[in-house]
Write a protein that holds these residues in place. Structure first.
Motif, PDB file in Angstrom:
ATOM      1  N   VAL A  79      -4.115   0.270   6.520  1.00 57.73           N
ATOM      2  CA  VAL A  79      -3.328   1.452   6.865  1.00 57.73           C
ATOM      3  C   VAL A  79      -2.700   1.210   8.229  1.00 57.73           C
ATOM      4  N   ASP A  99      -0.915  -0.812   2.939  1.00 54.51           N
ATOM      5  CA  ASP A  99      -1.099   0.008   1.747  1.00 54.51           C
ATOM      6  C   ASP A  99      -0.771   1.472   1.994  1.00 54.51           C
ATOM      7  N   ASP A 100      -0.782   1.870   3.271  1.00 54.10           N
ATOM      8  CA  ASP A 100      -0.426   3.235   3.643  1.00 54.10           C
ATOM      9  C   ASP A 100      -0.011   3.213   5.103  1.00 54.10           C
ATOM     10  N   ASP A 102       0.248   5.869   8.720  1.00 51.24           N
ATOM     11  CA  ASP A 102      -0.020   7.146   9.359  1.00 51.24           C
ATOM     12  C   ASP A 102       0.388   7.045  10.820  1.00 51.24           C
ATOM     13  N   LYS A 114      -6.451   9.988   3.507  1.00 48.28           N
ATOM     14  CA  LYS A 114      -5.839   8.706   3.116  1.00 48.28           C
ATOM     15  C   LYS A 114      -6.900   7.627   2.960  1.00 48.28           C
TER      16      LYS A 114
END
Length: 126
Positions: A79, A99-100, A102, A114
């Motif tokens: 992340v 993958d993500d 923030d 998440k």
């Protein structure tokens, strides 16, 4: 208990995020830069990596590429955790293999959601 590797060069951010996530039941490993983050990821094989993108030495983009290129670590979710909030930064993070994504300052509820989603633990208590 899930193990998270936090790669963050700012000591105050590293300490604060670690404490907040430990209170939520996660075990935290920390690295102050991209080189150490990649090394620790290979050695410890955490369940998930929180990667600051603006790191000294190799940045978070390159560190993520290295993690995702290594067969031993490529399946570990990464992340991006950054103050960079532009659409182009988000796209670059995904292109590097994150993958993500923030943003800082950290919204703990959103970040934990998440993390739990990526770990397949959406229904766990916060």
């Amino acid at each position: 208990m899930s193990r998270i590797l936090l790669v963050e060069d700012n000591e105050m951010n590293r300490d604060a995020i670690s404490r907040l996530l430990e209170r939520r039941g996660f075990t935290l490993l920390t690295a102050p830069d991209g080189e150490e983050g990649v090394r620790l990821c290979r050695e410890a094989l955490p369940d998930l990596v929180l990667m600051d993108l603006g790191l000294p030495g190799i940045d978070g983009f390159e560190a993520t590429r290295r993690i995702k290129a290594d067969p031993a670590t490529q399946g570990i979710p990464v992340v991006a955790l950054t103050a960079r909030a532009l659409t182009s930064d988000r796209e670059a993070a995904f292109e590097a293999g994150c993958d993500d994504y923030d943003t800082k300052p950290v919204d703990l509820t959103r970040l934990v959601a998440k993390i739990r989603q990526l770990l397949g633990r959406e229904g766990d208590a916060p």
